[in-house]
Motif scaffolding. Structure first.
Motif, PDB file in Angstrom:
ATOM      1  N   GLY A  73       0.774  -1.231   0.000  1.00 41.14           N
ATOM      2  CA  GLY A  73       0.000   0.000   0.000  1.00 41.14           C
ATOM      3  C   GLY A  73       0.803   1.276   0.000  1.00 41.14           C
ATOM      4  O   GLY A  73       0.217   2.348  -0.103  1.00 41.14           O
ATOM      5  N   LEU A  74       2.154   1.204   0.102  1.00 42.34           N
ATOM      6  CA  LEU A  74       2.940   2.425   0.200  1.00 42.34           C
ATOM      7  C   LEU A  74       2.951   3.211  -1.097  1.00 42.34           C
ATOM      8  O   LEU A  74       2.782   4.433  -1.103  1.00 42.34           O
ATOM      9  CB  LEU A  74       4.380   2.106   0.610  1.00 42.34           C
ATOM     10  CG  LEU A  74       5.311   3.320   0.701  1.00 42.34           C
ATOM     11  CD1 LEU A  74       4.870   4.244   1.832  1.00 42.34           C
ATOM     12  CD2 LEU A  74       6.757   2.885   0.892  1.00 42.34           C
ATOM     13  N   ILE A  75       3.157   2.543  -2.220  1.00 48.53           N
ATOM     14  CA  ILE A  75       3.316   3.267  -3.482  1.00 48.53           C
ATOM     15  C   ILE A  75       2.121   3.152  -4.407  1.00 48.53           C
ATOM     16  O   ILE A  75       2.006   3.910  -5.361  1.00 48.53           O
ATOM     17  CB  ILE A  75       4.585   2.822  -4.234  1.00 48.53           C
ATOM     18  CG1 ILE A  75       4.508   1.338  -4.618  1.00 48.53           C
ATOM     19  CG2 ILE A  75       5.819   3.105  -3.407  1.00 48.53           C
ATOM     20  CD1 ILE A  75       5.645   0.894  -5.511  1.00 48.53           C
ATOM     21  N   ASP A  76       1.212   2.196  -4.170  1.00 48.58           N
ATOM     22  CA  ASP A  76       0.067   2.054  -5.074  1.00 48.58           C
ATOM     23  C   ASP A  76      -1.012   1.246  -4.396  1.00 48.58           C
ATOM     24  O   ASP A  76      -0.780   0.122  -3.979  1.00 48.58           O
ATOM     25  CB  ASP A  76       0.503   1.345  -6.368  1.00 48.58           C
ATOM     26  CG  ASP A  76      -0.497   1.568  -7.496  1.00 48.58           C
ATOM     27  OD1 ASP A  76      -1.638   1.949  -7.192  1.00 48.58           O
ATOM     28  OD2 ASP A  76      -0.129   1.359  -8.652  1.00 48.58           O
ATOM     29  N   ASP A  77      -2.229   1.820  -4.285  1.00 50.32           N
ATOM     30  CA  ASP A  77      -3.328   1.098  -3.654  1.00 50.32           C
ATOM     31  C   ASP A  77      -4.362   0.618  -4.659  1.00 50.32           C
ATOM     32  O   ASP A  77      -5.413   0.121  -4.303  1.00 50.32           O
ATOM     33  CB  ASP A  77      -4.019   1.955  -2.594  1.00 50.32           C
ATOM     34  CG  ASP A  77      -4.587   3.238  -3.180  1.00 50.32           C
ATOM     35  OD1 ASP A  77      -4.461   3.445  -4.406  1.00 50.32           O
ATOM     36  OD2 ASP A  77      -5.157   4.018  -2.410  1.00 50.32           O
ATOM     37  N   ARG A  78      -4.054   0.738  -5.952  1.00 51.25           N
ATOM     38  CA  ARG A  78      -5.035   0.315  -6.944  1.00 51.25           C
ATOM     39  C   ARG A  78      -5.238  -1.185  -6.922  1.00 51.25           C
ATOM     40  O   ARG A  78      -6.324  -1.680  -7.213  1.00 51.25           O
ATOM     41  CB  ARG A  78      -4.600   0.776  -8.337  1.00 51.25           C
ATOM     42  CG  ARG A  78      -4.809   2.255  -8.589  1.00 51.25           C
ATOM     43  CD  ARG A  78      -4.249   2.696  -9.909  1.00 51.25           C
ATOM     44  NE  ARG A  78      -2.789   2.640  -9.901  1.00 51.25           N
ATOM     45  CZ  ARG A  78      -2.034   3.029 -10.917  1.00 51.25           C
ATOM     46  NH1 ARG A  78      -2.596   3.482 -12.016  1.00 51.25           N
ATOM     47  NH2 ARG A  78      -0.724   2.966 -10.840  1.00 51.25           N
ATOM     48  N   ALA A  79      -4.206  -1.952  -6.570  1.00 49.77           N
ATOM     49  CA  ALA A  79      -4.325  -3.400  -6.565  1.00 49.77           C
ATOM     50  C   ALA A  79      -5.320  -3.881  -5.521  1.00 49.77           C
ATOM     51  O   ALA A  79      -5.942  -4.916  -5.679  1.00 49.77           O
ATOM     52  CB  ALA A  79      -2.961  -4.041  -6.318  1.00 49.77           C
ATOM     53  N   GLU A  80      -5.480  -3.115  -4.417  1.00 52.26           N
ATOM     54  CA  GLU A  80      -6.414  -3.555  -3.380  1.00 52.26           C
ATOM     55  C   GLU A  80      -7.846  -3.550  -3.917  1.00 52.26           C
ATOM     56  O   GLU A  80      -8.663  -4.379  -3.547  1.00 52.26           O
ATOM     57  CB  GLU A  80      -6.313  -2.648  -2.153  1.00 52.26           C
ATOM     58  CG  GLU A  80      -6.859  -1.256  -2.371  1.00 52.26           C
ATOM     59  CD  GLU A  80      -6.670  -0.375  -1.170  1.00 52.26           C
ATOM     60  OE1 GLU A  80      -7.685  -0.109  -0.487  1.00 52.26           O
ATOM     61  OE2 GLU A  80      -5.539   0.030  -0.899  1.00 52.26           O
ATOM     62  N   ILE A  81      -8.166  -2.613  -4.814  1.00 52.32           N
ATOM     63  CA  ILE A  81      -9.508  -2.557  -5.384  1.00 52.32           C
ATOM     64  C   ILE A  81      -9.746  -3.768  -6.269  1.00 52.32           C
ATOM     65  O   ILE A  81     -10.777  -4.439  -6.187  1.00 52.32           O
ATOM     66  CB  ILE A  81      -9.697  -1.257  -6.178  1.00 52.32           C
ATOM     67  CG1 ILE A  81      -9.490  -0.048  -5.255  1.00 52.32           C
ATOM     68  CG2 ILE A  81     -11.063  -1.208  -6.832  1.00 52.32           C
ATOM     69  CD1 ILE A  81      -9.495   1.279  -5.975  1.00 52.32           C
ATOM     70  N   ALA A  82      -8.772  -4.070  -7.118  1.00 54.68           N
ATOM     71  CA  ALA A  82      -8.903  -5.231  -7.998  1.00 54.68           C
ATOM     72  C   ALA A  82      -8.990  -6.511  -7.191  1.00 54.68           C
ATOM     73  O   ALA A  82      -9.767  -7.416  -7.503  1.00 54.68           O
ATOM     74  CB  ALA A  82      -7.704  -5.290  -8.955  1.00 54.68           C
ATOM     75  N   SER A  83      -8.192  -6.597  -6.116  1.00 51.83           N
ATOM     76  CA  SER A  83      -8.196  -7.789  -5.287  1.00 51.83           C
ATOM     77  C   SER A  83      -9.551  -7.986  -4.627  1.00 51.83           C
ATOM     78  O   SER A  83     -10.079  -9.097  -4.558  1.00 51.83           O
ATOM     79  CB  SER A  83      -7.098  -7.682  -4.221  1.00 51.83           C
ATOM     80  OG  SER A  83      -7.116  -8.793  -3.366  1.00 51.83           O
TER      81      SER A  83
END
Length: 213
Positions: free
Chosen positions: A165-175
């Motif tokens: 989550g430090l540099i990009d939180d977009r993956a959490e939405i996809a996950s």
């Protein structure tokens, strides 16, 4: 190379002393008695440090020719600037001056481009890299060994191992969406009309978690 090493604050007492906001990791070197410093605005200087002492945790300086509170107050908010050899290195190993870190390219340990260091923010608890990303946004990277694993001055590169989550939180939405889709495919019922679907937890931009060591 000229670097800002302090900013003059309020007058202290009646004999010309001033408080200073230190902006160098080596005040004992840059702000020692006898040091001659340029100023911003330039018309105020140059100023020669006559004496210095610590009072209640604050550094106090007195300059040659400044003998009273009125003279000290006239210096308020003046920046003190030192001439520094660009090739000069700090005495301690694995320490760097701010100007050495500015404009370094920041990449992750797996080669992902993050951006470029545009500022070093010195906070009471730790230092932060302000990194400008290719899209113009900014990300803040703590300058600690667990995250900044390598500084390569010759290659002009800083290598980081960011926590989730430090540099990009977009993956959490996809996950979260993938997890919800998987639950529905296995027979779970969708939320009733007017309800809300459940959210998911956070991961980093690569979708994987890394130990901070």
């Amino acid at each position: 190379m000229q670097l800002v090493v302090a900013r003059i604050g309020r007058a202290h007492g009646i004999k010309g002393d001033v408080t200073v906001e230190v902006r160098t990791d080596e005040p004992e070197l840059r702000l020692a008695p006898g040091a001659v410093l340029a100023t911003d605005p330039a018309s105020v200087g140059p100023l020669t440090i006559e004496a210095g002492r610590v009072h209640s945790g604050r550094l106090l300086l007195r300059f040659e020719g400044v003998r009273d509170r009125t003279g000290a107050e006239a210096l308020r908010n003046t920046l003190l600037i030192a001439d520094v050899d660009p090739a000069e290195l700090p005495e301690e190993e694995d320490e760097y001056y701010d100007h050495q870190l500015m404009d370094l390219d920041v990449v992750t340990v797996d080669g992902q481009e993050v951006g470029r260091i545009t500022e070093i923010s010195h906070l009471p608890s730790q230092d932060l890299f302000v990194v400008e990303r290719p899209d113009g946004s900014e990300v803040y990277v703590p300058f600690v060994q667990e995250i900044v694993v390598e500084i390569d001055i010759e290659e002009q590169r800083a290598v980081i191992d960011p926590p989730p989550g430090l540099i990009d939180d977009r993956a959490e939405i996809a996950s979260a969406r993938d997890a919800a889709a998987g639950e529905q495919a296995s027979g779970d019922q969708p939320a009733a009309d007017g309800g809300e679907t459940a959210g998911g937890g956070e991961t980093d931009g690569a979708g994987t978690k890394r130990d901070q060591g």
